[in-house]
Design a protein around this motif. Structure first.
Motif, mmCIF file in Angstrom:
data_model
loop_
_atom_site.group_PDB
_atom_site.id
_atom_site.type_symbol
_atom_site.label_atom_id
_atom_site.label_comp_id
_atom_site.label_asym_id
_atom_site.label_seq_id
_atom_site.Cartn_x
_atom_site.Cartn_y
_atom_site.Cartn_z
ATOM 1 N N HIS A 28 0.836 -1.204 0.000
ATOM 2 C CA HIS A 28 0.000 0.000 0.000
ATOM 3 C C HIS A 28 0.873 1.258 0.000
ATOM 4 O O HIS A 28 0.626 2.221 0.713
ATOM 5 N N TRP A 29 1.898 1.224 -0.850
ATOM 6 C CA TRP A 29 2.781 2.374 -1.015
ATOM 7 C C TRP A 29 3.458 2.216 -2.384
ATOM 8 O O TRP A 29 3.346 1.189 -3.045
ATOM 9 N N GLY A 30 4.129 3.270 -2.831
ATOM 10 C CA GLY A 30 4.986 3.160 -4.011
ATOM 11 C C GLY A 30 4.287 3.102 -5.348
ATOM 12 O O GLY A 30 4.932 2.734 -6.332
ATOM 13 N N THR A 31 3.001 3.469 -5.431
ATOM 14 C CA THR A 31 2.284 3.317 -6.699
ATOM 15 C C THR A 31 1.454 4.541 -7.053
ATOM 16 O O THR A 31 1.553 5.059 -8.168
ATOM 17 N N TRP A 32 0.590 4.990 -6.149
ATOM 18 C CA TRP A 32 -0.227 6.183 -6.365
ATOM 19 C C TRP A 32 -0.025 7.151 -5.206
ATOM 20 O O TRP A 32 0.205 6.717 -4.074
ATOM 21 N N ILE A 33 -0.144 8.430 -5.470
ATOM 22 C CA ILE A 33 -0.158 9.417 -4.400
ATOM 23 C C ILE A 33 -1.594 9.522 -3.897
ATOM 24 O O ILE A 33 -2.473 10.051 -4.585
ATOM 25 N N LEU A 34 -1.836 9.001 -2.719
ATOM 26 C CA LEU A 34 -3.171 8.992 -2.126
ATOM 27 C C LEU A 34 -3.264 9.905 -0.913
ATOM 28 O O LEU A 34 -4.359 10.338 -0.541
ATOM 29 N N THR A 35 -2.125 10.170 -0.268
ATOM 30 C CA THR A 35 -2.074 11.022 0.922
ATOM 31 C C THR A 35 -0.816 11.877 0.833
ATOM 32 O O THR A 35 -0.111 11.852 -0.184
ATOM 33 N N ASP A 36 -0.502 12.637 1.883
ATOM 34 C CA ASP A 36 0.539 13.645 1.697
ATOM 35 C C ASP A 36 1.885 13.330 2.338
ATOM 36 O O ASP A 36 2.732 14.219 2.453
ATOM 37 N N GLU A 37 2.129 12.067 2.740
ATOM 38 C CA GLU A 37 3.487 11.766 3.177
ATOM 39 C C GLU A 37 4.417 11.650 1.966
ATOM 40 O O GLU A 37 3.967 11.348 0.859
ATOM 41 N N ASP A 38 5.698 11.874 2.200
ATOM 42 C CA ASP A 38 6.698 11.659 1.155
ATOM 43 C C ASP A 38 6.609 10.205 0.691
ATOM 44 O O ASP A 38 6.551 9.276 1.508
ATOM 45 N N VAL A 39 6.622 9.987 -0.626
ATOM 46 C CA VAL A 39 6.412 8.628 -1.147
ATOM 47 C C VAL A 39 7.538 7.672 -0.778
ATOM 48 O O VAL A 39 7.364 6.449 -0.832
ATOM 49 N N THR A 40 8.688 8.197 -0.383
ATOM 50 C CA THR A 40 9.811 7.329 -0.002
ATOM 51 C C THR A 40 9.856 7.046 1.497
ATOM 52 O O THR A 40 10.712 6.289 1.955
ATOM 53 N N GLU A 41 8.949 7.637 2.262
ATOM 54 C CA GLU A 41 9.027 7.573 3.717
ATOM 55 C C GLU A 41 8.618 6.240 4.341
ATOM 56 O O GLU A 41 9.245 5.784 5.314
ATOM 57 N N PRO A 42 7.555 5.564 3.851
ATOM 58 C CA PRO A 42 7.081 4.363 4.567
ATOM 59 C C PRO A 42 8.137 3.292 4.829
ATOM 60 O O PRO A 42 8.234 2.809 5.978
ATOM 61 N N PRO A 43 8.980 2.892 3.859
ATOM 62 C CA PRO A 43 9.965 1.843 4.179
ATOM 63 C C PRO A 43 10.982 2.279 5.227
ATOM 64 O O PRO A 43 11.427 1.456 6.037
ATOM 65 N N LYS A 44 11.352 3.562 5.220
ATOM 66 C CA LYS A 44 12.321 4.056 6.210
ATOM 67 C C LYS A 44 11.740 3.981 7.612
ATOM 68 O O LYS A 44 12.419 3.545 8.560
#
Length: 374
Positions: free
Chosen positions: A328-344
């Motif tokens: 549920h990351w890395g594909t579409w911009i759905l919310t406003d966190e930086d797209v690279t942030e979740p794995p970190k």
């Protein structure tokens, strides 16, 4: 192929709306926002954080390892040790899971936009690793709920036409399948805790599919929120009687929140959703889990419906997962966190809670992970 099932109790469950129309999240960990809260969320949207530049480190797009995937989809002979489960990330919440020669596709969306129209709406910033016709034989399709980033008309119709798989869907979704021309007994509608056994390869390979709870909502327009059910899913093998092998168990978290965190609240003081521990006790421990880690900002608005990476680690613990993959990351911009942030943040929280980060991390799009379970 054949199928058998066991249904839920006849008494009305707590997640069924008292009106008899639709469903609710029956826990203190959930909060249903008003329309005004949605407006405030949009006003707070941080455009700078969602910008993607040439320097943005996105997930790599790998070509599918077709020889490996084809071999994993080959029927397993009765006298062969069945000790592996494999998953291939196809982007966002879409995974191909292969277990005992059975190919299971979760929340497949191959369209460019997750929207009612391919002219407007969130557009992919990473493509799928293959076209739909590049997939192997698909035996089962599992749908978590009816949001456009999880249930796609074009994809579902193509899969039905080319593969005629079983479709497992939460309550209320069969009528949508009927309306788009998939009027088939192989569309199996489930309430939470409903379980079905599907047998493949001349009835030698039984797979048990259980619809499990999660904390979310549904709707494909502004007028149908909460009308259909949302779900996570547990899948397991059923070894032959008197066999020494253990069942292989897989959990798919779908789209879910874990706790509602109002502005200014201490995250560790708010109620958490109790159902994931129940899933772990009833269906776990799991050899492989796919758990959402993205689309969580702004936290005060998204927390009831989407896990942060920190929530995801708690969920991983609750369901008793041995090996988990973030989705549920890395594909579409759905919310406003930086797209690279979740794995970190996922890696940091795994270390913070004393876990080996390699037991819950992320994959590259198109990558196949093979897990030995014995």
């Amino acid at each position: 192929m054949s199928i058998s099932s066991s249904g839920a109790p006849s008494s009305k469950p707590a997640h069924h709306a008292p009106s008899g129309k639709g469903f609710v999240n029956p826990w203190p960990s959930f909060h249903r926002h008003s329309q005004w809260a949605f407006v405030k969320c949009m006003l707070e949207w941080d455009v700078k954080r969602t910008k993607i530049s040439a320097e943005t480190k996105l997930p790599n797009i790998l070509p599918l390892d077709k020889p490996l995937i084809e071999s994993l989809g080959t029927p397993v002979e009765q006298n062969t040790s069945r000790d592996k489960v494999a998953t291939t990330w196809l982007g966002h919440a879409c995974f191909l899971v292969q277990i005992n020669g059975v190919n299971i596709l979760y929340d497949p969306v191959f369209s460019d936009r997750c929207s009612p129209s391919q002219f407007v709406g969130p557009k992919r910033y990473t493509p799928p690793p293959c076209k739909l016709d590049g997939l192997p034989r698909i035996d089962i399709v599992v749908i978590s709920h009816n949001h456009y980033d999880h249930l796609d008309l074009t994809t579902v119709q193509s899969l039905h036409k080319e593969h005629a798989p079983y479709f497992f869907v939460p309550l209320g979704n069969k009528s949508w399948f009927d309306s788009v021309g998939i009027q088939d007994s192989k569309v199996i509608e489930c309430d939470w805790w409903d379980a079905h056994v599907v047998r493949f390869h001349n009835n030698t390979t039984p797979i048990k599919v259980t619809c499990t709870p999660c904390q979310h909502f549904t709707g494909r327009s502004v007028h149908d929120h909460y009308r259909t059910l949302w779900a996570s899913w547990a899948v397991q093998t059923l070894p032959p009687e008197n066999a020494s092998e253990k069942p292989i168990k897989v959990f798919f978290g779908g789209d879910t929140g874990y706790r509602y965190v109002p502005k200014g609240a201490d995250e560790n003081s708010v109620p958490t959703c109790p159902v994931f521990k129940e899933i772990g006790e009833r269906e776990g421990p799991f050899d492989l889990s796919m758990i959402p880690i993205g689309a969580y900002s702004p936290r005060w608005f998204m927390s009831p419906i989407h896990c942060s990476p920190e929530d995801a680690v708690r969920l991983h613990e609750d369901v008793r997962s041995k090996r988990s993959i973030g989705m549920h990351w890395g594909t579409w911009i759905l919310t406003d966190e930086d797209v690279t942030e979740p794995p970190k943040r996922l890696e940091a929280e795994m270390k913070n809670r004393g876990h080996d980060p390699n037991t819950f991390n992320t994959m590259q799009i198109g990558e196949t992970l093979v897990v030995d379970v014995n």
